[in-house]
Structures are given as structure tokens and as C-alpha cells.
Scaffold this motif. Sequence first.
Motif, PDB file in Angstrom:
ATOM      1  N   ARG A  68      39.376  37.508  24.899  1.00 15.80           N
ATOM      2  CA  ARG A  68      38.933  37.898  26.248  1.00 15.80           C
ATOM      3  C   ARG A  68      38.294  36.722  27.009  1.00 15.80           C
ATOM      4  NH1 ARG A  68      38.331  41.463  29.838  1.00 15.80           N
ATOM      5  NH2 ARG A  68      36.340  41.828  30.866  1.00 15.80           N
ATOM      6  N   GLU A  69      37.546  35.912  26.247  1.00 10.11           N
ATOM      7  CA  GLU A  69      36.886  34.757  26.888  1.00 10.11           C
ATOM      8  C   GLU A  69      37.911  33.784  27.477  1.00 10.11           C
ATOM      9  OE1 GLU A  69      33.879  32.176  24.832  1.00 10.11           O
ATOM     10  OE2 GLU A  69      32.866  34.141  24.876  1.00 10.11           O
ATOM     11  N   ASP A  70      38.975  33.514  26.693  1.00 12.99           N
ATOM     12  CA  ASP A  70      40.031  32.610  27.167  1.00 12.99           C
ATOM     13  C   ASP A  70      40.706  33.183  28.409  1.00 12.99           C
ATOM     14  OD1 ASP A  70      39.503  30.855  25.212  1.00 12.99           O
ATOM     15  OD2 ASP A  70      41.072  31.578  23.843  1.00 12.99           O
ATOM     16  N   GLU A  71      40.902  34.495  28.362  1.00 14.75           N
ATOM     17  CA  GLU A  71      41.558  35.170  29.486  1.00 14.75           C
ATOM     18  C   GLU A  71      40.750  34.995  30.776  1.00 14.75           C
ATOM     19  OE1 GLU A  71      42.859  39.641  30.320  1.00 14.75           O
ATOM     20  OE2 GLU A  71      43.036  39.050  28.186  1.00 14.75           O
ATOM     21  N   ILE A  72      39.427  35.160  30.647  1.00 13.57           N
ATOM     22  CA  ILE A  72      38.543  34.991  31.823  1.00 13.57           C
ATOM     23  C   ILE A  72      38.621  33.548  32.313  1.00 13.57           C
ATOM     24  CG2 ILE A  72      36.113  35.000  32.578  1.00 13.57           C
ATOM     25  CD1 ILE A  72      35.725  37.409  30.633  1.00 13.57           C
ATOM     26  N   MET A  73      38.578  32.600  31.339  1.00 16.77           N
ATOM     27  CA  MET A  73      38.634  31.171  31.704  1.00 16.77           C
ATOM     28  C   MET A  73      39.930  30.849  32.447  1.00 16.77           C
ATOM     29  SD  MET A  73      36.025  29.373  31.103  1.00 16.77           S
ATOM     30  CE  MET A  73      36.577  27.688  30.999  1.00 16.77           C
ATOM     31  N   ASN A  74      41.024  31.361  31.924  1.00 12.83           N
ATOM     32  CA  ASN A  74      42.321  31.095  32.553  1.00 12.83           C
ATOM     33  C   ASN A  74      42.395  31.671  33.968  1.00 12.83           C
ATOM     34  OD1 ASN A  74      43.362  29.615  30.527  1.00 12.83           O
ATOM     35  ND2 ASN A  74      44.428  31.327  29.522  1.00 12.83           N
ATOM     36  N   LYS A  75      41.844  32.869  34.117  1.00  9.45           N
ATOM     37  CA  LYS A  75      41.845  33.515  35.435  1.00  9.45           C
ATOM     38  C   LYS A  75      41.045  32.672  36.425  1.00  9.45           C
ATOM     39  CE  LYS A  75      42.698  38.424  35.139  1.00  9.45           C
ATOM     40  NZ  LYS A  75      42.111  39.733  35.038  1.00  9.45           N
ATOM     41  N   SER A 102      23.484  29.888  36.548  1.00 10.80           N
ATOM     42  CA  SER A 102      24.869  30.226  36.909  1.00 10.80           C
ATOM     43  C   SER A 102      24.950  30.933  38.265  1.00 10.80           C
ATOM     44  CB  SER A 102      25.505  31.121  35.829  1.00 10.80           C
ATOM     45  OG  SER A 102      25.391  30.515  34.585  1.00 10.80           O
ATOM     46  N   ALA A 103      24.228  30.372  39.240  1.00  7.34           N
ATOM     47  CA  ALA A 103      24.172  31.031  40.553  1.00  7.34           C
ATOM     48  C   ALA A 103      25.314  30.624  41.482  1.00  7.34           C
ATOM     49  CB  ALA A 103      22.832  30.723  41.225  1.00  7.34           C
ATOM     50  N   ILE A 104      25.967  29.486  41.176  1.00 12.91           N
ATOM     51  CA  ILE A 104      27.028  29.014  42.080  1.00 12.91           C
ATOM     52  C   ILE A 104      28.223  29.972  41.992  1.00 12.91           C
ATOM     53  CG2 ILE A 104      28.628  27.105  42.608  1.00 12.91           C
ATOM     54  CD1 ILE A 104      25.748  26.253  43.131  1.00 12.91           C
ATOM     55  N   ASP A 105      28.704  30.384  43.170  1.00 11.99           N
ATOM     56  CA  ASP A 105      29.847  31.298  43.222  1.00 11.99           C
ATOM     57  C   ASP A 105      30.791  30.819  44.316  1.00 11.99           C
ATOM     58  OD1 ASP A 105      31.663  33.319  43.482  1.00 11.99           O
ATOM     59  OD2 ASP A 105      30.199  34.887  44.021  1.00 11.99           O
ATOM     60  N   TYR A 106      31.787  30.006  43.918  1.00 15.05           N
ATOM     61  CA  TYR A 106      32.698  29.413  44.907  1.00 15.05           C
ATOM     62  C   TYR A 106      33.549  30.461  45.626  1.00 15.05           C
ATOM     63  CZ  TYR A 106      31.709  25.015  42.440  1.00 15.05           C
ATOM     64  OH  TYR A 106      31.105  23.938  41.880  1.00 15.05           O
ATOM     65  N   PHE A 107      33.560  31.662  45.092  1.00 17.84           N
ATOM     66  CA  PHE A 107      34.469  32.685  45.637  1.00 17.84           C
ATOM     67  C   PHE A 107      33.754  33.732  46.493  1.00 17.84           C
ATOM     68  CE2 PHE A 107      36.101  31.092  41.618  1.00 17.84           C
ATOM     69  CZ  PHE A 107      37.320  30.571  42.040  1.00 17.84           C
ATOM     70  N   GLN A 108      32.494  33.476  46.793  1.00 21.33           N
ATOM     71  CA  GLN A 108      31.737  34.456  47.569  1.00 21.33           C
ATOM     72  C   GLN A 108      32.408  34.717  48.926  1.00 21.33           C
ATOM     73  OE1 GLN A 108      27.616  33.521  48.786  1.00 21.33           O
ATOM     74  NE2 GLN A 108      27.013  34.829  47.086  1.00 21.33           N
ATOM     75  N   LYS A 109      32.327  35.949  49.377  1.00 17.70           N
ATOM     76  CA  LYS A 109      32.955  36.353  50.648  1.00 17.70           C
ATOM     77  C   LYS A 109      31.859  36.768  51.640  1.00 17.70           C
ATOM     78  CE  LYS A 109      37.363  36.500  49.208  1.00 17.70           C
ATOM     79  NZ  LYS A 109      37.774  35.116  49.097  1.00 17.70           N
ATOM     80  N   PRO A 110      32.186  36.756  52.933  1.00 15.12           N
ATOM     81  CA  PRO A 110      31.206  37.256  53.905  1.00 15.12           C
ATOM     82  C   PRO A 110      30.909  38.740  53.662  1.00 15.12           C
ATOM     83  CG  PRO A 110      33.140  36.306  55.011  1.00 15.12           C
ATOM     84  CD  PRO A 110      33.439  36.344  53.567  1.00 15.12           C
ATOM     85  N   ILE A 111      29.694  39.141  54.022  1.00 11.04           N
ATOM     86  CA  ILE A 111      29.334  40.555  53.870  1.00 11.04           C
ATOM     87  C   ILE A 111      29.244  41.167  55.269  1.00 11.04           C
ATOM     88  CG2 ILE A 111      27.557  42.168  53.050  1.00 11.04           C
ATOM     89  CD1 ILE A 111      26.754  39.953  51.020  1.00 11.04           C
ATOM     90  N   TYR A 112      29.959  42.242  55.475  1.00 11.03           N
ATOM     91  CA  TYR A 112      29.943  42.935  56.767  1.00 11.03           C
ATOM     92  C   TYR A 112      29.075  44.181  56.624  1.00 11.03           C
ATOM     93  CZ  TYR A 112      33.998  40.023  57.798  1.00 11.03           C
ATOM     94  OH  TYR A 112      34.824  38.956  57.999  1.00 11.03           O
ATOM     95  N   LYS A 170      40.440  29.455  36.203  1.00  7.15           N
ATOM     96  CA  LYS A 170      41.183  28.215  36.464  1.00  7.15           C
ATOM     97  C   LYS A 170      42.225  28.435  37.549  1.00  7.15           C
ATOM     98  CE  LYS A 170      40.921  25.422  32.319  1.00  7.15           C
ATOM     99  NZ  LYS A 170      41.547  25.226  31.006  1.00  7.15           N
ATOM    100  N   GLU A 171      42.927  29.554  37.431  1.00  2.00           N
ATOM    101  CA  GLU A 171      43.961  29.896  38.419  1.00  2.00           C
ATOM    102  C   GLU A 171      43.347  30.068  39.810  1.00  2.00           C
ATOM    103  OE1 GLU A 171      47.352  30.308  38.762  1.00  2.00           O
ATOM    104  OE2 GLU A 171      47.197  29.071  36.953  1.00  2.00           O
ATOM    105  N   ALA A 172      42.213  30.812  39.830  1.00  2.00           N
ATOM    106  CA  ALA A 172      41.539  31.070  41.112  1.00  2.00           C
ATOM    107  C   ALA A 172      41.049  29.764  41.729  1.00  2.00           C
ATOM    108  CB  ALA A 172      40.374  32.035  40.902  1.00  2.00           C
ATOM    109  N   MET A 173      40.528  28.847  40.902  1.00  2.00           N
ATOM    110  CA  MET A 173      40.040  27.546  41.410  1.00  2.00           C
ATOM    111  C   MET A 173      41.210  26.739  41.982  1.00  2.00           C
ATOM    112  SD  MET A 173      36.784  27.197  41.309  1.00  2.00           S
ATOM    113  CE  MET A 173      36.385  25.478  41.435  1.00  2.00           C
ATOM    114  N   LYS A 174      42.335  26.834  41.297  1.00  2.00           N
ATOM    115  CA  LYS A 174      43.529  26.118  41.753  1.00  2.00           C
ATOM    116  C   LYS A 174      43.923  26.615  43.149  1.00  2.00           C
ATOM    117  CE  LYS A 174      48.097  25.001  40.095  1.00  2.00           C
ATOM    118  NZ  LYS A 174      49.151  25.392  39.169  1.00  2.00           N
ATOM    119  N   GLN A 175      43.894  27.917  43.264  1.00  2.00           N
ATOM    120  CA  GLN A 175      44.218  28.546  44.549  1.00  2.00           C
ATOM    121  C   GLN A 175      43.231  28.104  45.636  1.00  2.00           C
ATOM    122  OE1 GLN A 175      46.659  30.938  45.308  1.00  2.00           O
ATOM    123  NE2 GLN A 175      45.891  30.967  47.430  1.00  2.00           N
ATOM    124  N   LEU A 176      41.936  28.113  45.290  1.00  2.00           N
ATOM    125  CA  LEU A 176      40.886  27.729  46.237  1.00  2.00           C
ATOM    126  C   LEU A 176      41.053  26.265  46.654  1.00  2.00           C
ATOM    127  CD1 LEU A 176      38.393  29.081  47.537  1.00  2.00           C
ATOM    128  CD2 LEU A 176      37.009  28.106  45.726  1.00  2.00           C
TER     129      LEU A 176
END
Lengths: 433, 101
Positions: free
Chosen positions: B3-10, A171-181, B12-18
Amino acid sequence: MESNPVLNVDALVVGGGIAGLQAAIDLADQNFKVAVVEKDASIGGKMIRLSKVFPTLDCSSCITTPKMAAAAHHENITILTYCNLNSLKRDGNHLMASIIQKPRYVDPEKCIGCRRCEYDCPVYVSDEEQGGFSARKAVYIPFSNAIPQIAIVDTEHCMLCGKCEKACPTSAIDYFQKPIYFTIKAKTAVLATGFELTTLEDKPQYGLGKIPNVIDALQMERLLAPHGPYNRVLRPLDGMEPDSVAYVQCAGSRDKSMGVSYCSRVCCMYAIKQAMLLSGSLPLADITIYYMDIRAFGKGYEQFYQNAKAMGIEFVKAKVAALDAGENGSVTVRYEAQDGVGVTMANHDLVVLSLGMIPGWNPKGVCPVSSASDKFIKTIQPKISPTLTDMDGVFTAGAAAGPKDIVDTITEAGAAAMEASKYLIELQKGHAA
Amino acid sequence: MNREDEIMNKKKEAMKQLRGDRKEWITMASTMVKEQRKERKAIKKYLENQPATVPEIADATGIPSDKVLWYLATLKKYGDIVEGEKDGSFFRYVLTESAPE
């Protein structure tokens, strides 16, 4: 506002190529704490990308990898890859370096370098590490002996399909990683920022990179390397094994029209080396080197040149005027022969341009160190202390200060480390007094 | 919602944004992958019947020969094909049994 984290070291080395690694190891062995900042995702610089080295014909990767490992595992060295140096400035007795570590989108603590992500990724991207002759994936380990062995996601080519995330066992993939300053606070610095080649696209007479089967010398290094794109030498146009290979010397150096009036020093020797290696891998091929004059300046180099001639490599004294696309993927070389024949044309299956060396880094706006008229870092005592820059406590080594070969680069890196070490000891004495 | 569903939903939302933020790159990469799949499939299909050289594959598929070689070098790297026998100045390439698609 939260301030950036600060890493305190004795010496900062900018550049993780062979010059930077040697300087870092020499300083660390004297018990100084060193940070190496590298722009690429792996240390090793140009040397790790070469096939073999002249004049010993040692496997380049075999002699660079131990140096890379020695630096990476040294208790006094911190390696920081995939970093941009934003600024390097003096602040009293210290140098302050502002750094951005670019996001890999992979957790370096979790990634085990298994490459499962890479195998599952569906995107092919031209692989610059292989001269563009094959593809990597949008998530990839830079090359097989890269250090560190940590994957990177190339966001510009990533579809966010999630296959890499599913394939990763840790589980190393992190699509949300940010630059580190962060900031590095050091007492001294060694600039070892290396070189780049002029590009194939620079000279209209040589086809501006549009003639098929005209490649540069670093691309040929990849074709000759054991882990190269084809695992053998083939023409990139159609996969044909070439019967005739030509080298055009001074294709980017000693040429004012390209803004590179100086000699790049190593092109004669690397062309001879590659020609010898080609003789081994393509025993029936004709190999020709078109040259202005051969500069075999180092220990054992003249003998190396004589050996190449004895092996049957043809040396033609001529400055190549133009290249054109010939029939069936061949390349027509037009030159003026020095034996009175005048303008002559010859066809070759593959042509290699010995391009010039230009600085790998421009300090302007980043660091108040000066560049010389050739744009390499200015050394203030080039004869007796060639590693001194015009910035107190900042030294330089290797191709950052001008074109040079690996032997001279390593020697100079040792000298820069010694100057830095002397500077650190003087500082300590000053504090003690 | 646990809690697990809540994390998953969050997530999903973040991926949508990305996906929204990287829309341009994603569109370009998707178009490129579509083309690449088609070309890879054509090359592999041709190799299913016989080992072939780069010019033979290029003639049969209409894909430029330099691009065919680029695909072959990559397919070889990831284990889908191997280099076969030499034919004149060219090598033949052979599909491996484990190659997917």
C-alpha cells in the motif's frame, strides 16, 4: 451539485486592517459573532507595516500586534485570511458574501510557523513587504509578526524542487491544495477595505520610478522599521548612508494630472514623522521637506510640526517641478523657490515621494454599494453619520471611505461598529415583534 | 506492490502532472535560481577574502550595486553575513562562519 459551506455570523467585516479589527473587536465585545475577511495572508493592514506613528512616536508594530492578537483570539471572531470577496449582496434580511480562500499550499492545521521551509528554499523573490529592498523565498511567512504564522508557497516562483516538503517537520506542505469556496451569511457588514498609494510610475516629471534613490513613503517606513531590510537607513542604489534626504510633498495628491485632486491628509504628518525619525537615526544628515502648505490638523499635530522645525528639519515652501538623476546616485530636485530666487536646483542622496492615497477596493461588480466621485466608498450622511453607506445594513470605516489617519480610522471603526450593533438590535426587535 | 508503494507511485504521478501544468513557471524560476546561485556565489567568494562594502563587491563581481545590496540584505536576513565596521559612508559586510557554499 454540492453547495458551498455556509458560515453564519451576525456581522461580516471586510478588511483586516486596523479599521476592520477595531470594528470586529467592538462588535465581538457586545457578544455578536463576527467574521473578518482579509485579502492578504496576514491581518494588520498598512499599520503593522509602519515604523512608528505620529504624533506620539509609538512603535507601530507594538501597538498593532496586541489588536491583531485580541481579534485573532476573540471567541466571537473568526479570522479568514488570504480570501477574495467575490460578491456581497442582500438576500432578504441577510447579506450573502461569496468568498474564495486562496490556497497557501500549506496545511494551516499542521504548519507551526518554524520557517524551516523558508530557510531551505533556494529561490529568492523580491519581498514587497520590505519595499522590494530584500528578498523572501518562494515559500515564506509573510513577515515576522504576521498573524496567522502560516507559510505560503508562491507557485509562480516555485520550482517544485521538494526541499520545503523535506524540511517541514510536520508534513504541512501540500502542493495539491485547492481554493476553498464558501459563503458567509451575515445580518450586517462593515467595509474596511483601506487604501493603496498611487504608484511611483505615475508621474513623468518624477521619473516614472526609474530614477535611482527615489522611493515612496511606505518604502521609507520599511527602512525606518526595526525589522527593515537593512536594519538601518541606507540608499538602495549602493548601500550608502545618506547625508541628505528630501521629501516631496503632494507627489500624488492635489494633482489633477494624476486623477487625485483631493488632499491625502496624512502625508504632511507622516513626512514630518519620518523626518524626525531620520534625525534620530542619521544625526548628521540634512533633511528637507518641500511642501505646498503644511496641514497639521489633529490633536498635538501642530506642536509636532513645530518640534520638527526646532530639531533643524528644513521646510522649503515650493512645489517640486521635476526630479532627475544626479551624479554618484544623487537626485536633483528642481523647484521654484518662493523667496524670489526663482527656479532652483538642489541635490539630495535620497528622495522620498509623499504619494497620494487611493481606495484599496473597487466595489463595482462585487457589491451594490456606491463609490463617490473620488472613488472611495460613498457615505450618505458624511457629517452626522459618516459610516453610513447607501446599502441598508452596510457600514464603512477608515480609509475605505476617504483618506484619514489612524486616530480618525479607529474612532470611525468604533462608530461603524456602533451603527452595526444598533442595526442588529433593531433587527432582533423586528423579529421579536 | 504494498500500500505504501502504491501511495508513493500515485504521488509521483500527481507531481509529474503538476510539473507539466506549471511548466512555464518552473522554467522561469529555475532560470532565475541558476542566475541567483551564480551571483550569490560570486558575492560570497569575494567576502571570503575580506569584509567589503557594496561598491567594492559590485566592482569586483560586475553585479550592479543595487542588486548586490539586495543580496546582502537577504543573506543577512538568513544569517549568512553580518554587518561589519563602517568605512566612510558605507558599511562593510562579513561572511559568517556558518554560511553554506
